[in-house]
Motif scaffolding. Structure first.
Motif, PDB file in Angstrom:
ATOM      1  N   LEU A   1     -19.524  -4.510  12.385  1.00  0.00           N
ATOM      2  CA  LEU A   1     -20.409  -4.372  11.237  1.00  0.00           C
ATOM      3  C   LEU A   1     -19.743  -4.883   9.963  1.00  0.00           C
ATOM      4  O   LEU A   1     -20.378  -5.525   9.125  1.00  0.00           O
ATOM      5  CB  LEU A   1     -20.807  -2.910  11.059  1.00  0.00           C
ATOM      6  N   SER A   2     -18.451  -4.601   9.826  1.00  0.00           N
ATOM      7  CA  SER A   2     -17.734  -4.983   8.617  1.00  0.00           C
ATOM      8  C   SER A   2     -17.423  -6.471   8.560  1.00  0.00           C
ATOM      9  O   SER A   2     -17.177  -7.005   7.475  1.00  0.00           O
ATOM     10  CB  SER A   2     -16.424  -4.193   8.520  1.00  0.00           C
ATOM     11  N   ALA A   3     -17.408  -7.130   9.716  1.00  0.00           N
ATOM     12  CA  ALA A   3     -17.035  -8.544   9.740  1.00  0.00           C
ATOM     13  C   ALA A   3     -17.973  -9.376   8.870  1.00  0.00           C
ATOM     14  O   ALA A   3     -17.528 -10.183   8.044  1.00  0.00           O
ATOM     15  CB  ALA A   3     -17.041  -9.060  11.180  1.00  0.00           C
ATOM     16  N   ASN A   4     -19.274  -9.192   9.044  1.00  0.00           N
ATOM     17  CA  ASN A   4     -20.223  -9.957   8.236  1.00  0.00           C
ATOM     18  C   ASN A   4     -20.257  -9.482   6.787  1.00  0.00           C
ATOM     19  O   ASN A   4     -20.506 -10.269   5.871  1.00  0.00           O
ATOM     20  CB  ASN A   4     -21.627  -9.884   8.852  1.00  0.00           C
ATOM     21  N   ILE A   5     -20.012  -8.177   6.585  1.00  0.00           N
ATOM     22  CA  ILE A   5     -19.944  -7.671   5.215  1.00  0.00           C
ATOM     23  C   ILE A   5     -18.787  -8.334   4.471  1.00  0.00           C
ATOM     24  O   ILE A   5     -18.918  -8.741   3.309  1.00  0.00           O
ATOM     25  CB  ILE A   5     -19.779  -6.141   5.219  1.00  0.00           C
ATOM     26  N   ALA A   6     -17.649  -8.464   5.143  1.00  0.00           N
ATOM     27  CA  ALA A   6     -16.491  -9.115   4.528  1.00  0.00           C
ATOM     28  C   ALA A   6     -16.788 -10.584   4.226  1.00  0.00           C
ATOM     29  O   ALA A   6     -16.388 -11.097   3.172  1.00  0.00           O
ATOM     30  CB  ALA A   6     -15.279  -8.998   5.448  1.00  0.00           C
TER      31      ALA A   6
ATOM     32  N   ALA B   1     -13.443  -8.103  -0.602  1.00  0.00           N
ATOM     33  CA  ALA B   1     -13.910  -8.063   0.787  1.00  0.00           C
ATOM     34  C   ALA B   1     -13.357  -6.841   1.512  1.00  0.00           C
ATOM     35  O   ALA B   1     -14.059  -6.222   2.319  1.00  0.00           O
ATOM     36  CB  ALA B   1     -13.500  -9.344   1.512  1.00  0.00           C
ATOM     37  N   VAL B   2     -12.108  -6.480   1.222  1.00  0.00           N
ATOM     38  CA  VAL B   2     -11.530  -5.267   1.809  1.00  0.00           C
ATOM     39  C   VAL B   2     -12.320  -4.051   1.348  1.00  0.00           C
ATOM     40  O   VAL B   2     -12.680  -3.181   2.158  1.00  0.00           O
ATOM     41  CB  VAL B   2     -10.042  -5.124   1.408  1.00  0.00           C
ATOM     42  N   TYR B   3     -12.598  -3.982   0.059  1.00  0.00           N
ATOM     43  CA  TYR B   3     -13.349  -2.851  -0.483  1.00  0.00           C
ATOM     44  C   TYR B   3     -14.731  -2.741   0.177  1.00  0.00           C
ATOM     45  O   TYR B   3     -15.169  -1.646   0.543  1.00  0.00           O
ATOM     46  CB  TYR B   3     -13.508  -3.027  -1.990  1.00  0.00           C
ATOM     47  N   ALA B   4     -15.407  -3.869   0.324  1.00  0.00           N
ATOM     48  CA  ALA B   4     -16.769  -3.844   0.873  1.00  0.00           C
ATOM     49  C   ALA B   4     -16.794  -3.475   2.349  1.00  0.00           C
ATOM     50  O   ALA B   4     -17.740  -2.839   2.826  1.00  0.00           O
ATOM     51  CB  ALA B   4     -17.431  -5.204   0.665  1.00  0.00           C
ATOM     52  N   SER B   5     -15.753  -3.867   3.093  1.00  0.00           N
ATOM     53  CA  SER B   5     -15.782  -3.687   4.546  1.00  0.00           C
ATOM     54  C   SER B   5     -15.062  -2.435   5.031  1.00  0.00           C
ATOM     55  O   SER B   5     -15.038  -2.158   6.239  1.00  0.00           O
ATOM     56  CB  SER B   5     -15.168  -4.919   5.230  1.00  0.00           C
ATOM     57  N   LEU B   6     -14.473  -1.668   4.118  1.00  0.00           N
ATOM     58  CA  LEU B   6     -13.788  -0.435   4.513  1.00  0.00           C
ATOM     59  C   LEU B   6     -14.721   0.593   5.133  1.00  0.00           C
ATOM     60  O   LEU B   6     -14.399   1.240   6.128  1.00  0.00           O
ATOM     61  CB  LEU B   6     -13.127   0.209   3.288  1.00  0.00           C
ATOM     62  N   TRP B   7     -15.893   0.745   4.499  1.00  0.00           N
ATOM     63  CA  TRP B   7     -16.719   1.923   4.770  1.00  0.00           C
ATOM     64  C   TRP B   7     -17.256   2.015   6.192  1.00  0.00           C
ATOM     65  O   TRP B   7     -17.180   3.096   6.799  1.00  0.00           O
ATOM     66  CB  TRP B   7     -17.853   1.991   3.744  1.00  0.00           C
ATOM     67  N   PRO B   8     -17.840   0.964   6.781  1.00  0.00           N
ATOM     68  CA  PRO B   8     -18.331   1.130   8.162  1.00  0.00           C
ATOM     69  C   PRO B   8     -17.231   1.512   9.143  1.00  0.00           C
ATOM     70  O   PRO B   8     -17.453   2.322  10.045  1.00  0.00           O
ATOM     71  CB  PRO B   8     -18.917  -0.257   8.486  1.00  0.00           C
ATOM     72  N   ILE B   9     -16.044   0.929   8.984  1.00  0.00           N
ATOM     73  CA  ILE B   9     -14.952   1.239   9.900  1.00  0.00           C
ATOM     74  C   ILE B   9     -14.512   2.688   9.733  1.00  0.00           C
ATOM     75  O   ILE B   9     -14.346   3.427  10.715  1.00  0.00           O
ATOM     76  CB  ILE B   9     -13.756   0.296   9.651  1.00  0.00           C
ATOM     77  N   MET B  10     -14.346   3.111   8.482  1.00  0.00           N
ATOM     78  CA  MET B  10     -13.864   4.468   8.216  1.00  0.00           C
ATOM     79  C   MET B  10     -14.874   5.512   8.676  1.00  0.00           C
ATOM     80  O   MET B  10     -14.507   6.497   9.331  1.00  0.00           O
ATOM     81  CB  MET B  10     -13.571   4.645   6.727  1.00  0.00           C
TER      82      MET B  10
ATOM     83  N   VAL C   1      -9.136  -2.907   8.434  1.00  0.00           N
ATOM     84  CA  VAL C   1      -8.883  -2.132   9.656  1.00  0.00           C
ATOM     85  C   VAL C   1      -7.617  -1.295   9.496  1.00  0.00           C
ATOM     86  O   VAL C   1      -7.588  -0.108   9.850  1.00  0.00           O
ATOM     87  CB  VAL C   1      -8.756  -3.070  10.869  1.00  0.00           C
ATOM     88  N   ALA C   2      -6.557  -1.902   8.946  1.00  0.00           N
ATOM     89  CA  ALA C   2      -5.288  -1.208   8.788  1.00  0.00           C
ATOM     90  C   ALA C   2      -5.393  -0.018   7.834  1.00  0.00           C
ATOM     91  O   ALA C   2      -4.662   0.966   7.978  1.00  0.00           O
ATOM     92  CB  ALA C   2      -4.218  -2.179   8.283  1.00  0.00           C
ATOM     93  N   VAL C   3      -6.309  -0.085   6.878  1.00  0.00           N
ATOM     94  CA  VAL C   3      -6.481   1.010   5.921  1.00  0.00           C
ATOM     95  C   VAL C   3      -7.522   2.017   6.410  1.00  0.00           C
ATOM     96  O   VAL C   3      -7.313   3.235   6.343  1.00  0.00           O
ATOM     97  CB  VAL C   3      -6.896   0.456   4.536  1.00  0.00           C
ATOM     98  N   ALA C   4      -8.646   1.522   6.917  1.00  0.00           N
ATOM     99  CA  ALA C   4      -9.782   2.390   7.223  1.00  0.00           C
ATOM    100  C   ALA C   4      -9.553   3.257   8.462  1.00  0.00           C
ATOM    101  O   ALA C   4      -9.994   4.410   8.495  1.00  0.00           O
ATOM    102  CB  ALA C   4     -11.044   1.549   7.410  1.00  0.00           C
TER     103      ALA C   4
END
Length: 256
Positions: free
Chosen positions: A180-185, A124-133, A70-73
């Motif tokens: 969306l990213s929560a389960n991906i992470a 996990a950060v890498y995988a969950s960045l995209w939906p948020i961004m 979240v802090a990055v995306a």
């Protein structure tokens, strides 16, 4: 509450079908223990200190990874969404990186930072960045231009406009991206624990249970616990989103 009851009824129906299939002898119990055995095993494992440590390790890695994502995306999405030239310049790089599965990067991450908790958090950060961004970028494109022009006409600076106009508008979209990213992470954390041989975590528990053992009830117990954890995370975030953003239609409009 009716929605929760329907969800629980569906889950109970799934377990019932599973139980009937195994008890009818269509599948050997040694390979696929019935839910009646798996659920007992789960309750037994909650009395084991090591299992609790594995569960806590997975949850903490998931929480840290999601917070970092979240802090990055969010800033990245705001920047790319508000500067079209920068978004165009980085489009090729983003579209190249986005389809790469996080698990495919496990060997590289292990070489660069080792196999500790940092590895599963990084992936996990890498995988969950995209939906948020991408939800943030999409939200900026949906802002009514009149709002932005009104803020500009009132002499509001660009940074102030971004924080007081753009950010509140994008908040529901960002939250949907987080959900969306929560389960991906969670998937990325457990997969990394399983494939990279982490010292702690539910993925490690499943790997240990499936290696040199006939305790498939332990394997399924760990798998069911991960599924329940994902269900609770998604359900909790969805409930928070409905309460905080009840005025929003983001669930129907946001992109994944």
């Amino acid at each position: 509450m009716p929605r929760l009851l329907r969800a629980l009824a569906g889950l109970a129906g799934f377990f019932l079908i599973w139980e009937v299939i195994v008890q009818a002898g269509l599948v050997r119990k040694e390979f696929l223990p019935p839910p009646s055995v798996v659920l007992v095993t789960i309750f037994e494992q909650f009395g084991e200190v090591q299992f609790i440590r594995d569960l806590v390790a997975t949850f903490l890695a998931w929480a840290i990874a999601l917070l970092i994502a979240v802090a990055v995306a969010v800033p990245a999405g705001l920047l790319l969404g508000s500067v079209p030239g920068l978004r165009t310049a980085t489009a090729v790089i983003i579209e190249f990186l986005r389809p790469i599965p996080a698990v495919a990067l496990i060997p590289l991450v292990l070489l660069l930072i080792g196999g500790g908790p940092e590895a599963k958090i990084t992936l996990a950060v890498y995988a969950s960045l995209w939906p948020i961004m991408f939800n943030t970028i999409y939200a900026l494109g949906e802002i009514d231009p009149v709002l932005m022009e009104t803020a500009k006409a009132c002499g509001t600076g660009k940074f102030r406009t971004m924080t007081s106009v753009a950010l509140p508008h994008t908040a529901p979209f960002v939250f949907t991206g987080v959900r969306l990213s929560a389960n991906i992470a969670l998937i990325a954390v457990v997969s990394t624990e399983f494939l990279a041989g982490a010292k702690l975590g539910i993925g490690n528990f499943i790997m240990q249970a499936s290696t040199g053992s006939t305790r498939f009830d332990l394997v399924l117990a760990g798998t069911v616990v991960v599924g329940v954890l994902g269900f609770l995370i998604n359900g909790g975030l969805e409930m928070i989103g409905r309460r905080v953003f009840r005025w929003s239609t983001v669930d129907r409009e946001a992109v994944s």
